[in-house]
Scaffold this motif. Structure first.
Motif, mmCIF file in Angstrom:
data_model
loop_
_atom_site.group_PDB
_atom_site.id
_atom_site.type_symbol
_atom_site.label_atom_id
_atom_site.label_comp_id
_atom_site.label_asym_id
_atom_site.label_seq_id
_atom_site.Cartn_x
_atom_site.Cartn_y
_atom_site.Cartn_z
ATOM 1 N N GLU A 1 0.736 -1.135 -0.306
ATOM 2 C CA GLU A 1 -0.092 -0.018 0.095
ATOM 3 C C GLU A 1 0.950 1.433 0.070
ATOM 4 O OE1 GLU A 1 -2.881 0.088 2.909
ATOM 5 O OE2 GLU A 1 -3.726 -1.968 2.815
ATOM 6 N N ASN B 1 -8.059 4.516 -9.478
ATOM 7 C CA ASN B 1 -7.145 3.759 -8.756
ATOM 8 C C ASN B 1 -7.488 2.326 -8.772
ATOM 9 O OD1 ASN B 1 -5.711 2.340 -6.372
ATOM 10 N ND2 ASN B 1 -5.962 4.350 -5.299
ATOM 11 N N SER B 2 -6.886 1.605 -9.350
ATOM 12 C CA SER B 2 -7.352 -0.018 -10.027
ATOM 13 C C SER B 2 -6.109 -0.692 -10.224
ATOM 14 C CB SER B 2 -8.143 0.195 -11.070
ATOM 15 O OG SER B 2 -7.325 0.670 -12.303
ATOM 16 N N ILE B 3 -6.339 -2.239 -9.909
ATOM 17 C CA ILE B 3 -5.389 -3.328 -10.403
ATOM 18 C C ILE B 3 -5.846 -3.567 -11.846
ATOM 19 C CG2 ILE B 3 -4.447 -5.410 -10.003
ATOM 20 C CD1 ILE B 3 -4.017 -3.513 -7.860
ATOM 21 N N HIS C 1 -0.661 -2.141 -10.326
ATOM 22 C CA HIS C 1 -1.534 -1.027 -9.399
ATOM 23 C C HIS C 1 -1.213 0.279 -10.259
ATOM 24 C CE1 HIS C 1 -2.357 1.003 -5.598
ATOM 25 N NE2 HIS C 1 -3.627 1.029 -6.258
#
Length: 233
Positions: free
Chosen positions: A122, A137-139, A145
């Motif tokens: 994180e 904000n995504s994978i 990331h």
């Protein structure tokens, strides 16, 4: 009849006038638009022609050795690290410089590791340029990331974190006619590139490759990178 040089010389002017008379008027010749890539190549060619042959030879030699110089610089920074930091370093990278782009290949010192066994840490941004707000904000489908900030006026920056846990990871940056340098971000090897008002910083932390890209000037982008907080388990 045998055609001689004297006959050709005598009628050359007449042939020239006949040929010129077949050309359309100047105002009827269409305007041709060239691609930006073609125009850049022409400007580059003109610059090279204005240089002396000796200067061109030196520049060609420098371009051929640029990749080796960058690789040496990268590993020199690694040698300046403390012993503990060096032992913790699990990723090395090789830089290959081509005419239009630079390719980065990252290698894990533990290629047998499974990507599922690794986790992206994180993070939080200790500095965000004024007016920038988070819009994504995504994978990604590849497990990276991705975070993007924008200010509503074409200004933006985006960060991609990628794990090098399956042996190898690659990235390509457009470095044709750009400004680039090798340095560090918080003691880690880093590559900086600026072109057309946009900058890129690539660096490594553990087995994570960080790729920061955006419109802030390079100094401000460096500040964003340096202020990123990484939370380890």
């Amino acid at each position: 009849m045998k055609i001689t040089d004297d006959m050709l010389f005598e009628h050359a002017a007449e042939a020239r006038n006949i040929w010129l008379s077949t050309l359309p008027p100047q105002d009827e010749i269409p305007v041709i638009s060239y691609s930006k890539s073609f125009e850049r190549k022409m400007r580059k060619l003109i610059k090279e022609q204005r240089r002396t042959p000796r200067t061109n030879q030196i520049l060609r030699y420098m371009k051929q050795t640029a990749a080796a110089v960058l690789v040496i610089a990268v590993f020199t920074f690694g040698g300046l690290m403390t012993v503990d930091a060096y032992r913790a370093k699990v990723v090395e990278f090789v830089v290959q410089v081509f005419d239009k782009f630079t390719q980065f290949t990252f290698y894990s010192n533990h290629p047998e590791a499974d990507i599922d066994d690794s986790a992206l840490p994180e993070i939080s941004f200790g500095y965000i340029p004024e007016g920038m707000i988070e819009i994504e904000n995504s994978i990604t489908s590849t497990g990276s990331h991705f975070i993007r900030y924008e200010n509503g006026s074409n200004g933006f920056f985006q960060l991609t974190q990628s794990i090098v846990a399956d042996g190898q990871y690659g990235a390509i940056i457009d470095t044709e006619d750009s400004d680039y340098e090798v340095g560090t971000i918080n003691g880690s090897e880093a590559f900086f590139n600026t072109k057309n008002g946009q900058s890129t910083i690539i660096w490594i932390n553990g087995d994570i490759v960080f790729n920061l890209f955006g419109t802030p000037d390079l100094n401000e982008l460096k500040l964003i990178a340096e202020k990123i907080k990484i939370f380890s388990d």
